[in-house]
Design an enzyme around this catalytic site. Structure first.
Site, PDB file in Angstrom:
ATOM      1  N   LYS A  54       0.873  -1.308   0.115  1.00 24.89           N
ATOM      2  CA  LYS A  54      -0.093   0.135  -0.154  1.00 24.89           C
ATOM      3  C   LYS A  54       0.889   1.264   0.104  1.00 24.89           C
ATOM      4  O   LYS A  54       0.649   2.378  -0.557  1.00 24.89           O
ATOM      5  CB  LYS A  54      -0.772  -0.028   1.244  1.00 24.89           C
ATOM      6  CG  LYS A  54      -2.077  -0.958   0.961  1.00 24.89           C
ATOM      7  CD  LYS A  54      -2.968  -1.148   2.382  1.00 24.89           C
ATOM      8  CE  LYS A  54      -4.019  -2.433   2.014  1.00 24.89           C
ATOM      9  NZ  LYS A  54      -4.601  -2.811   3.238  1.00 24.89           N
ATOM     10  N   GLN A  98      -4.965  -1.807   9.427  1.00 19.50           N
ATOM     11  CA  GLN A  98      -4.708  -2.954   8.779  1.00 19.50           C
ATOM     12  C   GLN A  98      -5.384  -3.973   9.884  1.00 19.50           C
ATOM     13  O   GLN A  98      -4.886  -4.325  11.223  1.00 19.50           O
ATOM     14  CB  GLN A  98      -3.297  -3.295   8.494  1.00 19.50           C
ATOM     15  CG  GLN A  98      -3.061  -4.582   7.763  1.00 19.50           C
ATOM     16  CD  GLN A  98      -3.666  -4.560   6.522  1.00 19.50           C
ATOM     17  OE1 GLN A  98      -3.536  -3.644   5.586  1.00 19.50           O
ATOM     18  NE2 GLN A  98      -4.444  -5.728   6.068  1.00 19.50           N
ATOM     19  N   ASP A 121     -11.417   2.833   3.944  1.00 14.67           N
ATOM     20  CA  ASP A 121     -11.801   1.519   4.027  1.00 14.67           C
ATOM     21  C   ASP A 121     -13.539   1.216   3.809  1.00 14.67           C
ATOM     22  O   ASP A 121     -13.781   0.217   3.404  1.00 14.67           O
ATOM     23  CB  ASP A 121     -11.362   0.625   5.233  1.00 14.67           C
ATOM     24  CG  ASP A 121     -10.380  -0.501   4.993  1.00 14.67           C
ATOM     25  OD1 ASP A 121     -10.105  -0.759   3.684  1.00 14.67           O
ATOM     26  OD2 ASP A 121      -9.868  -0.877   5.950  1.00 14.67           O
TER      27      ASP A 121
END
Ligand code: NAD
Length: 297
Positions: A54, A98, A121
């Protein structure tokens, strides 16, 4: 193999290139550089790889990447303090913690603490509610990527019957909402669904998001269907002489490819779209926070 294999790598690379152009435009016209903060708790090897990838993709798109690594024993209060600090940081337009997080931390509390405007997200209940209401929302990345693949492959999805196997908040439910917005007729299937095979066989678009290796068999698939395999499962590969483990999806790829019209491979299908859509969400979030209209990619 009659099915055309959908090249997620290439579609994702094209999307990332367009995002890079969008970022450059934003810098030129508004002196604004989108920033994405990723927080990793602990040392899970798969999570470390995701976070590293990422960071690389964020910088390659011309955005600022902030990375925070916290000890696996960090308290929930300390992680929430970091999230709140990022909520208030004007250089940070998107925040991603995460998952999975260690057991002393509530995943749901983290999801609800990230500001909905920075929730790249798309998991915050405010964004989930906006999506369910058909309003402008930051939408979860893997579902967004899955639907982009279906649209780029089939064009107009209106009236097609989509069956989604799996009803998680992260994948199944948002895929269903996004396909409804495309005017599909949507059926959600899950672990309690009766005659799953028969139901899947009625799908023009079949999305597998279960987490069971190669569960969807060839005789579950309507000839010519578009099969989107979200699953990522690591299985033993020693008997094939392909090293210790290999990645497979939730679809029995080789057999289903004989029946389907289009199919995503694992790896190289939905997976690459997830990071591309994370970057897209970060760009959209940066525009929204600055009161600038979304950049058309
Ligand atoms: P999850 O475990 O949260 O949800 C699985 C869903 O499958 C549940 O809704 C459950 O009802 C359903 N299910 C379980 N057993 C079933 C059965 N026998 N028949 C029918 N339905 C059944 O998983 P998730 O987070 O939604 O992830 C699903 C898969 O997608 C996993 O393999 C995961 O690794 C993968 N995934 C991939 C990406 C990506 O970037 N490509 C991102 C997220 C998840």
């Amino acid at each position: 193999m009659p099915a055309a294999v959908i090249d997620g790598k290439e579609i994702a690379a094209n999307l990332r290139a367009r995002i890079g152009t969008g970022v450059a435009d934003l810098q030129a016209t508004h002196n604004l550089t989108p920033g994405l903060a990723v927080v990793l708790v602990g040392e899970d090897p798969a999570s470390q790889v995701y976070v590293r990838n990422k960071g690389i993709a964020t910088k390659a798109a011309g955005m600022t990447s902030f990375e925070y690594r916290l000890d696996k024993d960090v308290s929930e209060a300390d992680l929430l303090a970091k999230v709140n600090e990022l909520n208030e940081d004007d250089a940070v337009h998107g925040i991603l913690v995460q998952f999975p997080v260690p057991p002393q931390i509530s995943q749901q509390t983290i999801i609800e603490t990230i500001l909905s405007s920075k929730d790249v997200d798309g998991l915050n209940p405010i964004n989930a509610g906006l999506l369910a209401s058909g309003l402008d929302a930051l939408t979860p990345c893997t579902p967004q990527g899955s639907v982009i693949l279906a649209k780029q492959t089939l064009g107009n999805l209106e009236g097609l019957h989509a069956v989604i196997v799996g009803r998680s908040n992260i994948v199944g439910k948002p895929v269903a909402q996004l396909l409804l917005q495309e005017n599909c007729t949507v059926t959600m299937a899950h672990s309690r669904t009766r005659d799953l095979a028969g139901l899947c066989k009625t799908a023009d678009i079949l999305v597998a998001a279960v987490g069971i290796p190669e569960m969807i068999k060839a005789d579950w698939v309507k000839p010519g269907a578009c099969v989107i395999d979200v699953g990522i499962n690591r299985i033993d590969a020693s008997e094939r002489g392909e090293g210790k483990t290999r990645l497979v999806g939730d679809v029995d790829f080789e057999a289903v490819a004989e029946i389907a019209g289009h199919i995503t491979p694992v790896p190289g299908g939905v997976g690459p779209m997830t990071i591309a859509c994370l970057l897209k969400n970060t760009l959209d979030a940066a525009c929204a926070q600055a009161g600038i209209e979304k950049i058309n990619l």
